[in-house]
Design an enzyme around this catalytic site. Structure first.
Site, PDB file in Angstrom:
ATOM      1  N   MET A 189       0.851  -1.194   0.000  1.00  0.00           N
ATOM      2  CA  MET A 189       0.000   0.000   0.000  1.00  0.00           C
ATOM      3  C   MET A 189       0.883   1.238   0.000  1.00  0.00           C
ATOM      4  O   MET A 189       1.765   1.389   0.843  1.00  0.00           O
ATOM      5  CB  MET A 189      -1.005  -0.015   1.151  1.00  0.00           C
ATOM      6  N   TYR A 227       2.766   3.367  12.527  1.00  0.00           N
ATOM      7  CA  TYR A 227       2.249   3.288  11.143  1.00  0.00           C
ATOM      8  C   TYR A 227       0.758   2.966  11.118  1.00  0.00           C
ATOM      9  O   TYR A 227       0.159   2.683  12.140  1.00  0.00           O
ATOM     10  CB  TYR A 227       3.081   2.361  10.259  1.00  0.00           C
ATOM     11  N   GLU A 228       0.225   3.081   9.927  1.00  0.00           N
ATOM     12  CA  GLU A 228      -1.207   2.864   9.705  1.00  0.00           C
ATOM     13  C   GLU A 228      -2.049   3.858  10.503  1.00  0.00           C
ATOM     14  O   GLU A 228      -3.052   3.517  11.113  1.00  0.00           O
ATOM     15  CB  GLU A 228      -1.554   1.399  10.053  1.00  0.00           C
ATOM     16  N   GLY A 229      -1.590   5.127  10.487  1.00  0.00           N
ATOM     17  CA  GLY A 229      -2.247   6.170  11.273  1.00  0.00           C
ATOM     18  C   GLY A 229      -1.681   6.132  12.674  1.00  0.00           C
ATOM     19  O   GLY A 229      -1.985   5.209  13.458  1.00  0.00           O
ATOM     20  N   GLN A 243      -5.538   7.810  15.591  1.00  0.00           N
ATOM     21  CA  GLN A 243      -6.605   6.833  15.888  1.00  0.00           C
ATOM     22  C   GLN A 243      -7.553   7.407  16.945  1.00  0.00           C
ATOM     23  O   GLN A 243      -8.774   7.277  16.846  1.00  0.00           O
ATOM     24  CB  GLN A 243      -6.013   5.514  16.407  1.00  0.00           C
TER      25      GLN A 243
END
Ligand code: FAD
Length: 584
Positions: free
Chosen positions: A161, A432-434, A439
Site C-alpha cells: 500500500m 504506522y497505519e495512522g 486513531q
C-alpha cells in the site's frame, strides 16, 4: 533463539467457549467445529513455531539489502514463504473462486496472531498482500479480479500500500504523485516513502496499490485516486512480463522489523490501472487501511504474547534473592525471581493484557464476518472499534513488551536473549497505519458521534445486556460484573463530557487518547467478564482456574485505570492548550 509456542488451547477456548463461533448465524461458521479450527490452527501454529520463529532473529540481524535494483530478504525467508504459499495458508479466508480456502475471517485473524508473534517482519509480506486482495476484491471490475486476485491469493505475487510521501504523512491532502491518462491506462509519476514489503525476492511480482492525483483532480483528499501498479507488467496470458517504470530508491535503516523491506519507491511514468472510481481513491484505499488497522492491532497483541512467553519462562529459571517471607526453595542459594511480588506484577500485567486482547481481536473479527454477511449493526461496531483495536492494543502491546524486557533485567537489554527485538519490533505498530494520536482523533472526532452516536449506544446496549443476563450469577457479581459496570459508567461519563463541550473541539481532542484507552479497558473488561463466565461453566481444571485468576487480576488491578482516564478527560482543553502555551 527465542522459542514460540502457539496458544492453541487459549484460541480454542476463546473461539468455541466464549465467542461460540460454531453457534453463530454467520455464513461459514456452522462448519467451524473444534476439529476444523484445530486442524487449521495446529498446522499454521506448527509452521510458526518450527519455521518462522527460528527466522525471527535471522531477519533482525541480516535485514533486507538492495542489490542491483532488487531487494534480497534474509536467509531462509524465501523457503519459509514458499512453505506457507504451498500449504495454501496465505488465502485462508479468501474466496474459493480465486483459489482461497473460503474460511471465515476470524480463522485468518487467529492464524495471523501465530505468524506475527513468531516473526512480525515476515508476517507483513502476506498481511499486506491480503489487504491488496481485499481492496481489489471490493472495488475491482470482474476483469481486474480475474487478472490480479488468483496470484495475490496464492502469494505468487505480493501486495503493498502506497500512501506516504516525504511531505504527506498523516495529511494525505498534501499528496503530489500524479496519474496521467495514457490510452486505456495511466502513467504514474512520483515518490512514495516507507513502503512496507516494497520489494523482495520471495515472489515473482509485486503489485503496488498507489494513491495519486488525476490532472483534473480537485484539491485535498477528494482529489485522490487509487491505481494498481505492478513491478512487472502482466502479459495477456497472465504471466509476468517486462519491468514497469517503478524502482526501489533505497531500503530504510530502522529501529526494528528489519526482516521487512521498508522501501522508497520511485514511479517514473509507470503504467497503472485505475481501481474504483476517479477521485474516490481514499475510499477504496480505506478497505485496505481498515483491514491493516485491524492487523496492526493484532501485531500489538502478538508481540506482547511472544514476549510474555519468554518472560514467563525466564522468571521461573532466573535465581536472584529470596522471597520476602523466607526462602521458597530450601537449600537453594536463591529463589526464582517469579517469587517476588514486583516480578509477578510484571508478568500478570502482561498475561491479563494478552489474553484479554486476544479475545478482543477475535470478537472484532467475528463482527467483521457478520458485517460481510450483511449485518449493518455489526458493521457500525467494527467502524467504532477499529481505532480502539489499532491504538489501544499497540500502545499496550508495546508497554507489555517493555514489561517482559524488565523481567530479564540487564539480560533483556542484551540482544542474545531475543526479548529486546520484541520491544524494537512492536514500537512501529503505534506509529504506522495512522499514528495512535490519529486513531484517538478518529475515535472521538468521527466515530463517537457518527450516526447520532448510534454505534456507541449499541456498544453500551451490549454491555448492559451482558450485565442483565448474568445479574443473578453470584459467581460473577463482585469480581466481574460490578467492575465492568463501574468502568462502563466511566466511559459513558467521558462521552457525556465531550457532548457537553461540543463547542470546544480542543476539549475533546485533548482527552482523545485518554478516551481511547478508557474505551480499550472497557472492551477488555467485557471480554474478561465473558471469559470468566465461560471458565466458570467449564470443569475446574488448571486452565480454567488460571483463566479466572488472570481475569480477577485484570478487573481489580488494571481496570481501575478508567477512573484516572476520566479524571484527565474532565480537565478539558486548558491543561494541554493554555498551560502548554506557557510551558513551552
Ligand atoms: C517502518 C514503517 C513502515 C511503513 N509502512 C508504510 C506503508 O506500507 N505504506 C505507507 O503508505 N506508509 C507507510 N508508513 C508510513 C506511516 O504510515 C507514517 O509514518 C505515519 O502515517 C505517520 O506519518 P508521518 O511519519 O509523516 O508523521 P506526521 O504526519 O508528520 O505526524 C507526526 C506526529 O504528529 C501527529 N499529528 C499529525 N497530524 C496531527 C493532527 N492533525 N492532530 C493530532 N496529531 C497529529 C501524529 O500523530 C504524529 O505523532 C510506514 C512507516 C514506517 C516507519
Amino acid at each position: 533463539m527465542a522459542a514460540y509456542t502457539p496458544p492453541l488451547r487459549d484460541m480454542d477456548f476463546v473461539l468455541h467457549d466464549v465467542l461460540r463461533v460454531q453457534d453463530q448465524p454467520v455464513p461459514g461458521y456452522a462448519d467451524l467445529d473444534r476439529a476444523t479450527t484445530a486442524a487449521v490452527l495446529e498446522e499454521v501454529g506448527r509452521i510458526s513455531a518450527d519455521v518462522l520463529a527460528p527466522l525471527n532473529a535471522t531477519g533482525d540481524r541480516e535485514g533486507c539489502r538492495l542489490e542491483n535494483g532488487v531487494v534480497r530478504t534474509p536467509t531462509g525467508f524465501r523457503e519459509a514463504f514458499a512453505l506457507l504459499r504451498d500449504g495454501g495458508w496465505t488465502g485462508i479466508d479468501c474466496a474459493p473462486d480465486y483459489g482461497g480456502l473460503g474460511l471465515p475471517f476470524v480463522i485468518h485473524a487467529a492464524a495471523g496472531e501465530f505468524q506475527s508473534a513468531a516473526n512480525m517482519a515476515f508476517g507483513m509480506y502476506a498481511g499486506l498482500t491480503h489487504g491488496a486482495y481485499s481492496a481489489i476484491h471490493t472495488h475491482g471490475t470482474d476483469a481486474q479480479k480475474a487478472k490480479w486476485l488468483p496470484s495475490l491469493v496464492a502469494c505468487r505475487w505480493t501486495g503493498t500500500m502506497n500512501l506516504t510521501e516525504p511531505q504527506a504523512g498523516t495529511d494525505l491532502a498534501l499528496l503530489r504523485t500524479r496519474a496521467e491518462p495514457d490510452g486505456d491506462g495511466y502513467r504514474i509519476t512520483g515518490q512514495k516513502i516507507f513502503i512496507s514489503a516494497g520489494d523482495h525476492d520471495m515472489a515473482e511480482n509485486v503489485v503496488h496499490l498507489v494513491l495519486a492525483r488525476l490532472p483534473d483532480a480537485p484539491p485535498g483528499v477528494k482529489g485522490i485516486s487509487l491505481f494498481i501498479v505492478p513491478k512487472l507488467l502482466v502479459n495477456d496470458d497472465g504471466s509476468p512480463g517486462p519491468r514497469n517504470a517503478v524502482s526501489v530508491g533505497k531500503v530504510e535503516e530502522k529501529m526494528g522489523i528489519h526482516g521487512n523491506a521498508t522501501c522508497v519507491m520511485n514511479y517514473d511514468g509507470a503504467a497503472g490501472e485505475l481501481l474504483g472510481e476517479p477521485h474516490q481513491g481514499l475510499k477504496a484505499m480505506f478497505t485496505m487501511m481498515n483491514e491493516a488497522r485491524a492487523q496492526v492491532g493484532m501485531q500489538g497483541l502478538a508481540q506482547a504474547a511472544g514476549a510474555y512467553q519468554l518472560a514467563a519462562a525466564y522468571a521461573r529459571e532466573r535465581l536472584q534473592g529470596h522471597a520476602a517471607t523466607g526462602p521458597a526453595t530450601p537449600g537453594s542459594p536463591a529463589d526464582p525471581i517469579i517469587v517476588h511480588p514486583d516480578v509477578r506484577r510484571l508478568l500478570l500485567d502482561q498475561k491479563a493484557f494478552v489474553e484479554g486482547a486476544r479475545a478482543f481481536v477475535l470478537w472484532a473479527a467475528t463482527l467483521i464476518d457478520a458485517h460481510a454477511a450483511g449485518d449493518a449493526d455489526a458493521g457500525g461496531l467494527v467502524s467504532l472499534l477499529t481505532p480502539v483495536v489499532k491504538g489501544f492494543l499497540t500502545d499496550k502491546g508495546f508497554e507489555s513488551c517493555v514489561a517482559a524486557q524488565q523481567v530479564f533485567g540487564g539480560h533483556g537489554y542484551i540482544e542474545e536473549t531475543g526479548i529486546s527485538q520484541f520491544v524494537r519490533d512492536s514500537r512501529i505498530a503505534m506509529i504506522y497505519e495512522g499514528a495512535n494520536g490519529i486513531q484517538a482523533l478518529d475515535l472521538v472526532g468521527r466515530k463517537l458521534g457518527s450516526d447520532n452516536g448510534r454505534n456507541i449506544m449499541a456498544f453500551f446496549t451490549l454491555v448492559r445486556a451482558f450485565l442483565k443476563e448474568n445479574e443473578a450469577d453470584e459467581r460473577l457479581k463482585a469480581d466481574f460484573l460490578d467492575p465492568l459496570k463501574a468502568a462502563s459508567k466511566d466511559l459513558q461519563a467521558a462521552a457525556e463530557f465531550f457532548l457537553a463541550n461540543i463547542r470546544d473541539p480542543n476539549a475533546a481532542l485533548a482527552g482523545s487518547t485518554d478516551f481511547l484507552h478508557l474505551f480499550g479497558h472497557v472492551c477488555l473488561a467485557l471480554m474478561w467478564a465473558r471469559m470468566a463466565k465461560a471458565a466458570l461453566d467449564a470443569p475446574q481444571d488448571d486452565f480454567h482456574r488460571a483463566k479466572l485468576a488472570t481475569g480477577r487480576y485484570f478487573m481489580s488491578r488494571m481496570l481501575p485505570a478508567t477512573g484516572l482516564h476520566l479524571a484527565r478527560i474532565r480537565t478539558g482543553a486548558a491543561p494541554v492548550m493554555e498551560l502548554a502555551a506557557e510551558a513551552f
